[in-house]
Design a protein around this motif. Structure first.
Motif, PDB file in Angstrom:
ATOM      1  N   ARG A  50      -6.249   1.416   0.658  1.00 56.11           N
ATOM      2  CA  ARG A  50      -5.326   2.562   0.564  1.00 56.11           C
ATOM      3  C   ARG A  50      -4.402   2.633   1.770  1.00 56.11           C
ATOM      4  O   ARG A  50      -3.199   2.898   1.631  1.00 56.11           O
ATOM      5  CB  ARG A  50      -6.126   3.867   0.439  1.00 56.11           C
ATOM      6  CG  ARG A  50      -6.755   4.094  -0.926  1.00 56.11           C
ATOM      7  CD  ARG A  50      -7.257   5.517  -1.073  1.00 56.11           C
ATOM      8  NE  ARG A  50      -8.332   5.834  -0.145  1.00 56.11           N
ATOM      9  CZ  ARG A  50      -9.622   5.652  -0.413  1.00 56.11           C
ATOM     10  NH1 ARG A  50     -10.002   5.122  -1.573  1.00 56.11           N
ATOM     11  NH2 ARG A  50     -10.548   5.987   0.471  1.00 56.11           N
ATOM     12  N   VAL A  51      -4.943   2.393   2.955  1.00 55.43           N
ATOM     13  CA  VAL A  51      -4.118   2.437   4.165  1.00 55.43           C
ATOM     14  C   VAL A  51      -3.075   1.322   4.137  1.00 55.43           C
ATOM     15  O   VAL A  51      -1.910   1.541   4.478  1.00 55.43           O
ATOM     16  CB  VAL A  51      -4.991   2.327   5.434  1.00 55.43           C
ATOM     17  CG1 VAL A  51      -4.120   2.193   6.674  1.00 55.43           C
ATOM     18  CG2 VAL A  51      -5.888   3.542   5.574  1.00 55.43           C
ATOM     19  N   CYS A  52      -3.477   0.126   3.729  1.00 59.38           N
ATOM     20  CA  CYS A  52      -2.520  -0.983   3.645  1.00 59.38           C
ATOM     21  C   CYS A  52      -1.399  -0.666   2.664  1.00 59.38           C
ATOM     22  O   CYS A  52      -0.219  -0.948   2.940  1.00 59.38           O
ATOM     23  CB  CYS A  52      -3.233  -2.268   3.231  1.00 59.38           C
ATOM     24  SG  CYS A  52      -4.251  -3.016   4.527  1.00 59.38           S
ATOM     25  N   LEU A  53      -1.741  -0.077   1.534  1.00 54.75           N
ATOM     26  CA  LEU A  53      -0.719   0.267   0.543  1.00 54.75           C
ATOM     27  C   LEU A  53       0.216   1.347   1.080  1.00 54.75           C
ATOM     28  O   LEU A  53       1.447   1.252   0.922  1.00 54.75           O
ATOM     29  CB  LEU A  53      -1.389   0.747  -0.750  1.00 54.75           C
ATOM     30  CG  LEU A  53      -0.447   1.062  -1.919  1.00 54.75           C
ATOM     31  CD1 LEU A  53       0.380  -0.164  -2.298  1.00 54.75           C
ATOM     32  CD2 LEU A  53      -1.251   1.562  -3.119  1.00 54.75           C
ATOM     33  N   ALA A  54      -0.355   2.353   1.735  1.00 55.40           N
ATOM     34  CA  ALA A  54       0.466   3.430   2.299  1.00 55.40           C
ATOM     35  C   ALA A  54       1.390   2.896   3.392  1.00 55.40           C
ATOM     36  O   ALA A  54       2.553   3.309   3.498  1.00 55.40           O
ATOM     37  CB  ALA A  54      -0.428   4.534   2.847  1.00 55.40           C
ATOM     38  N   ALA A  55       0.889   1.978   4.208  1.00 55.40           N
ATOM     39  CA  ALA A  55       1.719   1.379   5.260  1.00 55.40           C
ATOM     40  C   ALA A  55       2.836   0.542   4.641  1.00 55.40           C
ATOM     41  O   ALA A  55       4.000   0.606   5.076  1.00 55.40           O
ATOM     42  CB  ALA A  55       0.867   0.525   6.180  1.00 55.40           C
TER      43      ALA A  55
END
Length: 254
Positions: A50-55
């Motif tokens: 999720r963090v990678c996608l948000a970044a």
């Protein structure tokens, strides 16, 4: 446009399961680079994805924040590992995050050690060389983020890796340029305006006040604001606002 540019980074993805640490989405609206946990000191696969996608959606660069295998201690405890074991652990972590970043439409753009590993390889040549060799083995084009003048940077540069010196917005420095141990009083700062002023001096003048009151030189291409600090979002916003007001361009170093 200002001729001075600097990167603003934060440690993100440090929750685990239902337990959350920090406000990753809010920090991703402020920083230009995200040091994303790789599961050894914090982070679970779904959360890191999720963090990678948000970044990726925000155009924030993703860095692999590699650590000792120490979930219970949040990676802040020294582990006496053989260089071979440490190198393998670092390669494993970079590879895991690279898969998640690729799936999100991005990539791992740099590597930053975390916690006790970060501090250990300032002076421990064997472990410093192991981390540098691991990064080089995975991708010799990956920059490494760390402390200027460290054993890690010396070994990384010997291998031809790009080294990016960083300064810590919310941590106190010793007179020798190393960080004050978190176990000591005054190691972590929490006044947003004071921190913003401090960062401005680092970036504009290349100096910082050590904990004993002396002024020491500091090399900085990237400024770190810890995502798990109390008031992290407020501190990061104050730092960004101050640097922007000084005409400094905030952009990723990669």
């Amino acid at each position: 446009m200002s001729a001075v540019t600097v990167d603003l980074n934060a440690d993100l993805g440090e929750g685990f399961g239902v337990w959350r640490l920090g406000d990753d989405d809010a920090m991703l609206d402020i920083v230009t680079s995200a040091n994303v946990a790789c599961g050894f000191h914090a982070g679970d696969p779904a959360g890191l994805a999720r963090v990678c996608l948000a970044a990726a959606r925000r155009g924030v660069r993703i860095g692999a924040q590699v650590s000792y295998r120490d979930l219970a201690g949040f990676g802040r405890r020294y582990i006496d590992m053989t260089p071979e074991d440490l190198a393998a652990d670092v390669m494993y972590q970079i590879g895991a995050l690279q898969a998640l970043a690729t799936a999100a439409g991005s990539k791992v753009s740099y590597v930053k050690p975390h916690g006790a590993l970060y501090n250990t390889i300032v002076t421990n040549l064997d472990q410093a060389a192991a981390v540098a060799r691991a990064v080089h083995a995975v991708d010799p084009g990956l920059p490494v983020l760390g402390l200027a003048g460290s054993a890690f940077f010396a070994t990384a540069e010997d291998l031809g890796l790009r080294t990016v010196p960083e300064a810590f917005a919310d941590r106190s420095y010793q007179p020798d340029g190393q960080l004050v141990s978190r176990r000591k009083p005054g190691a972590v700062l929490d006044d947003a305006e004071e921190i913003a002023e401090r960062v401005a001096a680092m970036v504009n003048d290349g100096r910082v006040s050590a904990i004993d009151g002396t002024t020491i030189p500091i090399a900085v291409e990237s400024v770190c604001v810890h995502g798990d600090s109390p008031g992290a979002v407020r501190i990061a916003a104050a730092v960004r606002e101050r640097l922007t007001a000084d005409g400094i361009t905030l952009e990723a170093f990669t």
